[in-house]
Design an enzyme around this catalytic site. Structure first.
Site, short mmCIF file in Angstrom:
data_model
loop_
_atom_site.label_atom_id
_atom_site.label_comp_id
_atom_site.label_asym_id
_atom_site.label_seq_id
_atom_site.Cartn_x
_atom_site.Cartn_y
_atom_site.Cartn_z
N HIS A 102 -6.97 16.79 14.26
CA HIS A 102 -7.94 17.41 15.09
C HIS A 102 -7.30 18.59 15.76
O HIS A 102 -6.12 18.73 15.91
CB HIS A 102 -8.20 16.40 16.21
CG HIS A 102 -8.86 15.09 15.90
ND1 HIS A 102 -8.05 13.76 15.63
CD2 HIS A 102 -10.11 14.41 16.13
CE1 HIS A 102 -8.70 12.98 15.31
NE2 HIS A 102 -9.95 13.32 15.61
N ASP A 105 -4.62 17.83 18.27
CA ASP A 105 -3.51 17.11 17.78
C ASP A 105 -2.33 18.01 17.73
O ASP A 105 -1.21 17.71 17.77
CB ASP A 105 -3.68 16.33 16.63
CG ASP A 105 -4.90 15.42 16.43
OD1 ASP A 105 -5.47 14.84 17.41
OD2 ASP A 105 -5.32 15.22 15.13
N GLU A 233 -18.72 10.73 10.03
CA GLU A 233 -17.76 9.44 9.75
C GLU A 233 -18.62 8.35 10.77
O GLU A 233 -18.76 8.39 11.98
CB GLU A 233 -16.37 9.74 10.35
CG GLU A 233 -15.68 8.56 10.26
CD GLU A 233 -14.10 8.68 10.72
OE1 GLU A 233 -13.56 9.82 10.43
OE2 GLU A 233 -13.51 7.85 11.20
N HIS A 272 -14.16 0.79 10.88
CA HIS A 272 -15.22 0.96 11.37
C HIS A 272 -16.47 0.05 10.81
O HIS A 272 -17.38 -0.22 11.28
CB HIS A 272 -15.68 2.39 11.17
CG HIS A 272 -15.15 3.29 11.92
ND1 HIS A 272 -14.95 4.66 12.01
CD2 HIS A 272 -13.61 3.20 12.83
CE1 HIS A 272 -14.17 5.41 12.75
NE2 HIS A 272 -13.46 4.49 13.27
N ASP A 297 -11.31 6.94 5.30
CA ASP A 297 -10.26 6.77 6.20
C ASP A 297 -9.83 5.37 5.98
O ASP A 297 -10.28 4.13 6.31
CB ASP A 297 -10.85 6.98 7.73
CG ASP A 297 -10.81 8.49 8.18
OD1 ASP A 297 -10.23 9.17 7.16
OD2 ASP A 297 -10.92 8.53 9.50
N ASP A 308 -11.04 -1.16 17.39
CA ASP A 308 -10.29 -0.11 16.34
C ASP A 308 -8.91 -0.60 16.18
O ASP A 308 -8.04 0.49 16.97
CB ASP A 308 -10.95 1.10 16.34
CG ASP A 308 -11.04 1.97 15.32
OD1 ASP A 308 -11.03 1.42 14.07
OD2 ASP A 308 -11.38 2.95 15.16
N ASP A 310 -7.00 -0.20 13.66
CA ASP A 310 -6.44 1.03 12.90
C ASP A 310 -5.23 0.70 12.37
O ASP A 310 -4.08 1.50 12.40
CB ASP A 310 -6.08 2.24 13.76
CG ASP A 310 -7.60 2.92 14.18
OD1 ASP A 310 -8.58 2.77 13.18
OD2 ASP A 310 -7.53 3.86 14.92
N ASP A 340 -6.08 7.01 8.54
CA ASP A 340 -6.19 6.96 9.75
C ASP A 340 -5.76 5.60 10.42
O ASP A 340 -6.74 4.82 10.85
CB ASP A 340 -7.78 6.98 9.97
CG ASP A 340 -8.24 7.36 11.59
OD1 ASP A 340 -7.27 7.19 12.31
OD2 ASP A 340 -9.27 7.49 11.52
C1 XLS Z 1 -11.76 7.14 15.59
C2 XLS Z 1 -12.13 7.89 14.31
C3 XLS Z 1 -11.26 9.19 14.16
C4 XLS Z 1 -11.87 10.23 13.09
C5 XLS Z 1 -11.74 11.55 13.31
O1 XLS Z 1 -12.13 5.95 15.58
O2 XLS Z 1 -11.60 6.96 13.25
O3 XLS Z 1 -9.85 9.02 14.15
O4 XLS Z 1 -11.37 9.50 11.98
O5 XLS Z 1 -12.04 12.08 14.48
NI NI Z 2 -11.41 7.88 11.34
NI NI Z 3 -11.29 4.87 13.62
#
Ligand code: XLS
Ligand code: NI
Ligand code: NI
Length: 438
Positions: A102, A105, A233, A272, A297, A308, A310, A340
């Site tokens: 991003h 970032d 996404e 997600h 991702d 999330d 992750d 991600d």
């Molecule tokens: C957040 C998203 C984010 C996207 C990019 O949950 O996964 O990280 O991949 O903006």
């Molecule tokens: Ni993502």
């Molecule tokens: Ni995410």
């Protein structure tokens, strides 16, 4: 190769399945071929800048724990430029050939838009230099349209036109920088494009505004000659209670309704899918069936938690399913497997970042090998083809080709009578078949 920031960590080598070395690949052998392509070509791994370089590992109950000795005290452009060197040393050592970021970032937000843009270009100078030095490429760029307070009620779906305008201006520069860095794609994740309560929300207007925004991006890409792939996404919730891009089917419908399907593909994230109450394979197959599966991702969620998490993907059954879908679609073109994912708050040392990425890469390498073996074996695909074969000839082919309607089909039934009991779906047999390859 520079070895300044992770002096104790070697370039991660492939040592094979018998290795006990936690800093080696057991399955990912970049140049080994599977089904006619190298693993590197198939998997197209990418590092997510926001997690790997910027996630301090705070949670709602505690401060950041990450130990990142290279970080300066200030959130300055100099510090951001210095951090780019760290990112590229990390990617060189793990053999990851792509990254995603991003705008915010990689470079700090300034006091004005002009200052933020200048900051981003100043860091892009170093990103460009490091890309040239290492051959590492940008998989996709994106803009952070959800962290700053101005976006508290959304960006393109904010009820306030000046916020929409700001978001557009921010994406404009993010696209300029993505183009400048030769990015192969550009992603829209609707960070706060959704609502918290319907009491204050006009869904119809917000969706139209979101579509306007994406059309502007398409127009701007044309204007500057950006030929990369756009992605959207899906995610159903978090940060808002309801995100408009809730799942693959909702995204596809939105893109079709607003005439955007030729311009955007989907970037499917495992966690997600979990939040949407789907498996990742469901989401991949829905996207692929529409010819719109673009990128992944790669992470994983926790089925018992509603947010999330992750996490890095380690489940071989899941990576096998993902690779089956990707192989059947003929593999990525512009997309890749973007991690991600973040290490746990308890895993705060730099070496944990290596373990995490190595594990994810090995899990996908195994998934790839297993999926290719299942495809080479042919029984699973043959079963599916056979299951639909009544549409390959006779009345089925006429149905598929649109050559018959209700009247003709009534005549068909009156002449042929009951279809009789269908063959079994054989779910258990097929589950066993898949397990034979694991
Ligand atoms: C957040 C998203 C984010 C996207 C990019 O949950 O996964 O990280 O991949 O903006
Ligand atoms: Ni993502
Ligand atoms: Ni995410």
């Amino acid at each position: 190769m520079s070895s300044e920031f992770f002096p104790e960590i070697p370039v991660i080598a492939y040592e094979g399945p018998d290795s006990k070395n936690p800093l080696a690949f057991k399955h990912y052998d970049a140049q080994a071929t599977v089904g006619g392509k190298t693993m590197e070509e198939h998997l197209r791994f990418s590092m997510a800048y926001w997690h790997t370089l910027r996630n301090g590992l705070a949670d709602p109950f505690g401060v950041p724990t990450a130990v990142r000795p290279w970080e300066g005290a200030e959130d300055s452009v100099e510090n951001a430029q210095h951090r780019v060197r760290v990112a590229f040393e990390f990617m060189e050592k793990t053999g990851i050939k792509y990254y995603c970021f991003h705008d915010r970032d990689v470079a700090p937000e300034g006091a004005t838009l002009a200052e933020s843009n200048a900051n981003l270009h100043a860091v892009a100078d170093v990103l460009e230099e490091e890309q040239k030095r290492t051959g590492i490429k940008l998989l996709w760029g994106t803009a952070c349209l959800f962290a700053h307070p101005r976006y508290n009620q959304g960006a393109a779906t904010s009820p306030y036109a000046d916020v929409f305008a700001y978001a557009a201006a921010q994406v404009k520069t993010a696209m300029d920088v993505t183009l400048r860095l030769g990015g192969e794609g550009y992603t829209f994740w609707g960070g706060r494009e959704g609502y918290q309560t319907l009491l204050n929300t006009d869904i119809g207007r917000e969706l139209k505004h979101l579509a306007r925004f994406l059309h502007m991006a398409v127009d701007y890409a044309k204007a500057i000659g950006f030929g990369g792939q756009f992605y959207i996404e899906p995610k159903p919730k978090e940060p808002t209670k309801h995100q408009y891009d809730s799942d693959a089917a909702a995204c596809l419908n939105f893109l079709r309704e607003f005439d955007l399907l030729d311009h955007l593909k989907l970037n499917i994230e495992t966690n997600h899918a979990t939040l949407a109450g789907h498996t990742v394979q469901h989401e991949l197959e829905v996207a692929a069936a529409a010819g719109a599966l673009g990128s992944v991702d790669a992470n994983t969620g926790d089925e018992m938690l509603g947010w999330d998490t992750d996490q890095f993907p380690t489940n071989i059954y899941m990576t096998t399913q993902i690779m089956l879908s990707l192989l059947r679609m003929g593999g990525f073109t512009t997309g890749g497997l973007n991690f991600d994912a973040k290490v746990r708050r308890e895993s705060f040392e730099p070496v944990d970042l290596f373990h995490a990425h190595i594990g994810g890469m090995d899990a996908f390498a195994r998934g790839l090998k297993i999926a290719q073996a299942i495809i080479d074996d042919g029984r699973l695909d043959a079963f599916v083809s056979e299951r639909y074969s009544s549409y390959d000839s006779g009345i089925g082919l006429k149905i598929a080709n649109g050559e018959v309607g209700f009247k003709e089909l009534e005549a068909h039934v009156l002449e042929n009578g009951e279809p009789g009991m269908t063959p079994s779906g054989r779910q258990e047999m097929l589950e066993n078949l898949v397990n034979d390859f694991l």
